[in-house]
Design a protein around this motif. Structure first.
Motif, PDB file in Angstrom:
ATOM      1  N   PHE A  90       2.263  14.802 -13.535  1.00  0.00           N
ATOM      2  CA  PHE A  90       1.238  15.340 -14.417  1.00  0.00           C
ATOM      3  C   PHE A  90       0.784  16.740 -14.012  1.00  0.00           C
ATOM      4  CE2 PHE A  90       0.681  10.806 -15.609  1.00  0.00           C
ATOM      5  CZ  PHE A  90       0.938  10.954 -16.963  1.00  0.00           C
ATOM      6  N   LEU A  91       0.806  17.029 -12.721  1.00  0.00           N
ATOM      7  CA  LEU A  91       0.474  18.380 -12.272  1.00  0.00           C
ATOM      8  C   LEU A  91       1.539  19.367 -12.767  1.00  0.00           C
ATOM      9  CD1 LEU A  91      -1.432  20.152 -10.636  1.00  0.00           C
ATOM     10  CD2 LEU A  91      -0.012  19.679  -8.632  1.00  0.00           C
ATOM     11  N   ALA A  92       2.816  18.997 -12.645  1.00  0.00           N
ATOM     12  CA  ALA A  92       3.891  19.856 -13.148  1.00  0.00           C
ATOM     13  C   ALA A  92       3.809  20.001 -14.652  1.00  0.00           C
ATOM     14  CB  ALA A  92       5.244  19.299 -12.732  1.00  0.00           C
ATOM     15  N   TRP A  93       3.471  18.943 -15.328  1.00  0.00           N
ATOM     16  CA  TRP A  93       3.356  18.978 -16.794  1.00  0.00           C
ATOM     17  C   TRP A  93       2.206  19.904 -17.205  1.00  0.00           C
ATOM     18  CZ3 TRP A  93      -0.294  16.287 -20.142  1.00  0.00           C
ATOM     19  CH2 TRP A  93       0.089  16.288 -21.478  1.00  0.00           C
ATOM     20  N   ALA A 133       1.445   9.137  -6.008  1.00  0.00           N
ATOM     21  CA  ALA A 133       1.851  10.517  -5.709  1.00  0.00           C
ATOM     22  C   ALA A 133       2.863  11.019  -6.733  1.00  0.00           C
ATOM     23  CB  ALA A 133       2.418  10.601  -4.295  1.00  0.00           C
ATOM     24  N   VAL A 134       3.824  10.183  -7.116  1.00  0.00           N
ATOM     25  CA  VAL A 134       4.829  10.597  -8.115  1.00  0.00           C
ATOM     26  C   VAL A 134       4.158  10.900  -9.447  1.00  0.00           C
ATOM     27  CG1 VAL A 134       6.764   9.738  -9.499  1.00  0.00           C
ATOM     28  CG2 VAL A 134       6.780   9.447  -7.023  1.00  0.00           C
ATOM     29  N   PHE A 135       3.236  10.062  -9.876  1.00  0.00           N
ATOM     30  CA  PHE A 135       2.536  10.317 -11.133  1.00  0.00           C
ATOM     31  C   PHE A 135       1.697  11.583 -11.048  1.00  0.00           C
ATOM     32  CE2 PHE A 135       3.233   5.778 -12.207  1.00  0.00           C
ATOM     33  CZ  PHE A 135       3.806   5.968 -13.441  1.00  0.00           C
ATOM     34  N   MET A 179       0.829  -1.210   0.000  1.00  0.00           N
ATOM     35  CA  MET A 179       0.000   0.000   0.000  1.00  0.00           C
ATOM     36  C   MET A 179       0.862   1.257   0.000  1.00  0.00           C
ATOM     37  SD  MET A 179      -3.059  -0.906  -0.344  1.00  0.00           S
ATOM     38  CE  MET A 179      -3.986   0.544   0.084  1.00  0.00           C
ATOM     39  N   ILE A 180       1.962   1.259   0.742  1.00  0.00           N
ATOM     40  CA  ILE A 180       2.856   2.423   0.770  1.00  0.00           C
ATOM     41  C   ILE A 180       3.512   2.601  -0.596  1.00  0.00           C
ATOM     42  CG2 ILE A 180       5.018   3.288   1.741  1.00  0.00           C
ATOM     43  CD1 ILE A 180       4.119   2.041   4.424  1.00  0.00           C
ATOM     44  N   VAL A 181       3.988   1.509  -1.180  1.00  0.00           N
ATOM     45  CA  VAL A 181       4.626   1.587  -2.504  1.00  0.00           C
ATOM     46  C   VAL A 181       3.619   2.088  -3.538  1.00  0.00           C
ATOM     47  CG1 VAL A 181       5.625   0.199  -4.364  1.00  0.00           C
ATOM     48  CG2 VAL A 181       6.357  -0.170  -2.008  1.00  0.00           C
ATOM     49  N   LEU A 182       2.412   1.577  -3.501  1.00  0.00           N
ATOM     50  CA  LEU A 182       1.381   2.024  -4.435  1.00  0.00           C
ATOM     51  C   LEU A 182       1.048   3.499  -4.226  1.00  0.00           C
ATOM     52  CD1 LEU A 182      -0.534   1.112  -6.673  1.00  0.00           C
ATOM     53  CD2 LEU A 182      -2.181   0.540  -4.909  1.00  0.00           C
TER      54      LEU A 182
END
Length: 75
Positions: free
Chosen positions: A68-71, A62-64, A54-57
């Motif tokens: 996409f927010l930065a993009w 969060a990274v994605f 669950m933490i890894v997911l």
């Protein structure tokens, strides 16, 4: 039924009328239970996913989202 014709012969198949259909009000024989379909399951955890997956997911999501927010902001 033979190798060239996989359909059953209605003349030799019990429970079928001359057209090869199941007669009105008649039902096909019941199938076996699914409980005997596979091996006995001895390890069946009752809890949900453990914390590590669950933490890894969550980190991957969060990274994605950050990417996409930065993009979207740079457009």
């Amino acid at each position: 039924m033979d190798a060239s014709n996989p359909d059953p012969d209605p003349d030799r198949t019990p429970g079928l009328d001359s057209g090869g259909q199941v007669p009105q009000g008649d039902t096909p024989p019941a199938e076996g239970s699914m409980s005997g379909a596979g091996p006995r399951e001895t390890h069946n955890p009752t809890r949900g996913w453990s914390r590590t997956p669950m933490i890894v997911l969550g980190v991957l999501v969060a990274v994605f989202m950050i990417y996409f927010l930065a993009w979207a902001v740079l457009l």
